[in-house]
Write an enzyme that holds these catalytic residues in place. Structure first.
Site, PDB file in Angstrom:
ATOM      1  N   ASP A 183       4.807  17.952   0.480  1.00 28.20           N
ATOM      2  CA  ASP A 183       5.849  18.592  -0.310  1.00 28.20           C
ATOM      3  C   ASP A 183       5.367  18.812  -1.748  1.00 28.20           C
ATOM      4  OD1 ASP A 183       8.797  19.326  -0.439  1.00 28.20           O
ATOM      5  OD2 ASP A 183       8.707  17.830  -2.034  1.00 28.20           O
ATOM      6  N   GLU A 222     -11.525  11.117   8.424  1.00 29.34           N
ATOM      7  CA  GLU A 222     -11.835   9.892   9.157  1.00 29.34           C
ATOM      8  C   GLU A 222     -11.050   9.810  10.467  1.00 29.34           C
ATOM      9  OE1 GLU A 222     -11.397   6.355   6.843  1.00 29.34           O
ATOM     10  OE2 GLU A 222     -12.200   7.273   5.017  1.00 29.34           O
TER      11      GLU A 222
END
Length: 558
Positions: free
Chosen positions: A218, A278
């Site tokens: 956001d 990752e």
């Protein structure tokens, strides 16, 4: 079972989704506003278990992922966008166990979970802010944006809040102002502080470890502020855009170059992306809440494959009509500004008037028109986001002032009615109490005009709007060129938008009649093989293509 990533252990999430690091590129994301999707507790507010119970329906649409608006612990002054605990679920939505169940159920149906992270600010009830405002020496004293008043006691800068008034609030205990770009109860975090960045990245890892597949960030361009606290310059009247804030809000009178859109953000986004990398197959879409320099920000944030995967573009969330020139301009400008970038397009969301009303009110045949718009959005280069109820053809609800819940609407009533009109509950059953949304009193009224559009009224009707969306999403899935291919426009006049989508050896010609009259266009060079399965009825004639009002034509181009 999905149990391990390069980062370490993740919770078991059920049936493994076929690994595809590129799934997001051209993916279809379905936005769920949890307060209004399905209530199972009877309190009139939707919850996470309710979303899990409706996963079968969501899967039937043919989407790749769902984006869930905030469900974190919050005082709900801005309905979850004021977070007081980033790593827990607000009791009104359920528990962390309910969230884990939702992830398992979604993954079992082959649907990925994207959650909405609000990192630019917290609630003023967040323990970080409670500690920060105690004095100027505590360990979190610099975790928020604090500044001295001007000599006359007025705020440090001329920066304005999107919700009206100054973006600075005086705190008598510290005898300083703190920054809030939104509500006074939503203080902005200080991203110039490395400890803040580390704490927020820990939040990201917490949810990745619980099995989420990505994030919608956001207000991503609000993270950093100008450390020199320079005033924003004025913005010329002709450049003001009400898609950011209503015209009655003077926020539009400034060029926001110092309170947001800061270049320092790029460094943090690289750290964020490195963390996501990752966890193979995860993604992030950043909401760029700024139409003033939006495309340049999108270009900066999505270039180089080391920041955002994609940005959530606002160009089609305004009241500007969808015309041939408008679509060509937006898409061309984006491709020129961000040749390496990727956009996520939407016509509706939880913050704007539903496009069935915003654009549909101005045409003679609303239903045919919004069917055409559905065909258009699935054909645009980029990922796409559909907002709950859009697939039913829901219009904006016209609510009375006493029914409003949105502080934005209450503040600017009656010139601006706020965001509640697009947030009314999902309609599942035409004749059930509260349209099948709840057995209690719904938090917002069920618009009577929505009932006949309920899921059970459309589900088994072949020609319904719901099944039109299902067909179109299946058509997009059957032709990956629509999701990932290049885009070039063809010149077919002011009324028909035509484009060619190419990917390797495949090419599809798409034409959309945006007018209320029959249009006849010249066929493009090359062999045309009309395609089926999309629900439109454009006709291939000798030398020409004939398209009825608000209709479309698709063909394989040889």
């Amino acid at each position: 079972m999905k149990t391990m990533t390069l980062a370490g252990k993740r919770l078991q999430t059920g049936t493994e989704i076929v690994p595809d690091a590129d799934w997001w590129r051209g993916g279809v994301i379905y936005q769920v506003y949890p307060r209004s999707y399905q209530d199972t507790s009877g309190d009139g507010i939707g919850d996470l278990i309710g979303i899990a119970e409706r996963i079968g329906y969501i899967a039937s649409l043919g989407v790749d992922a769902i984006w869930i608006s905030p469900f974190f612990t919050s005082p709900m002054k801005d309905f979850g966008y004021d977070v007081s605990d980033y790593t827990n679920v607000d009791p009104m939505f359920g528990t962390l166990g309910d969230f884990d169940h939702l992830v398992r159920v979604a993954h079992d149906h082959g649907i990925r979970i994207i959650i909405d992270l609000v990192l630019s600010h917290t609630s003023d009830l967040h323990p970080w802010f409670v500690e920060s405002r105690m004095d100027r020496e505590n360990p979190k004293a610099d975790w928020y944006v604090w500044a001295e008043p001007k000599p006359d006691g007025t705020p440090p800068t001329n920066w304005l809040s999107i919700f009206g008034g100054s973006a600075w609030q005086w705190d008598g205990k510290r005898e300083q102002y703190y920054l809030h770009n939104f509500l006074i109860s939503q203080p902005d975090l200080n991203f110039h502080n490395q400890e803040v960045q580390e704490a927020l990245l820990d939040v990201v890892r917490f949810w990745l470890d619980r099995g989420v597949d990505g994030f919608r960030l956001d207000t991503i361009n609000f993270y950093f502020h100008d450390q020199e606290l320079r005033d924003n310059p004025p913005l010329a009247k002709e450049l003001r855009n009400a898609s950011i804030a209503p015209a009655v809000n003077p926020y539009n009178h400034q060029l926001h170059v110092y309170d947001k859109n800061r270049p320092e953000n790029l460094g943090f986004l690289k750290r964020f992306r490195a963390l996501l990398d990752e966890y193979p197959g995860t993604t992030a879409v950043g909401e760029v809440g700024d139409a003033q320099i939006g495309l340049q920000i999108v270009a900066d944030y999505t270039s180089g494959h080391d920041k955002m995967h994609m940005c959530y573009a606002f160009e089609f969330l305004s009241g500007v009509p969808v015309t041939v020139d408008r679509v060509r301009t937006v898409m061309t400008d984006f491709m020129n500004a961000a040749p390496e970038g990727w956009a996520c397009w939407a016509f509706s969301n939880h913050d704007v008037v539903r496009h069935a009303t915003r654009w549909g009110d101005s045409v003679q045949d609303r239903e045919r028109y919004i069917r055409l718009l559905a065909g258009l959005i699935i054909s645009l280069r980029g990922s796409i986001c559909l907002y709950q109820g859009e697939e039913l053809g829901l219009t904006e609800a016209d609510l009375a002032f006493e029914d409003l819940q949105d502080p934005y609407g209450i503040q600017f009533w009656p010139d601006f009615k706020g965001r509640d009109g697009c947030r009314t509950p999902m309609v599942w059953s035409e004749h059930e109490q509260s349209a099948g949304f709840t057995h209690g009193q719904p938090w917002l009224p069920i618009p009577p005009e929505h009932r006949h559009l309920a899921v059970d009224a459309q589900d088994h009707v072949q020609a319904s709007m719901l099944n039109h969306y299902r067909r179109l999403l299946a058509f997009r899935r059957a032709h990956p060129v629509l999701a990932k291919g290049s885009l070039e426009f063809a010149d077919t006049g002011k009324s028909v938008l035509s484009m060619i989508r190419r990917n390797n050896d495949e090419a599809i010609f798409c034409a959309f009649n945006l007018s209320d009259e029959i249009q006849v266009i010249e066929r493009p060079q090359g062999e045309l093989e009309p395609l089926e399965g999309h629900g439109f009825s454009g006709l291939l004639r000798p030398g020409t293509i004939e398209i009825s009002p608000y209709d479309a034509f698709f063909a394989r181009l040889g």
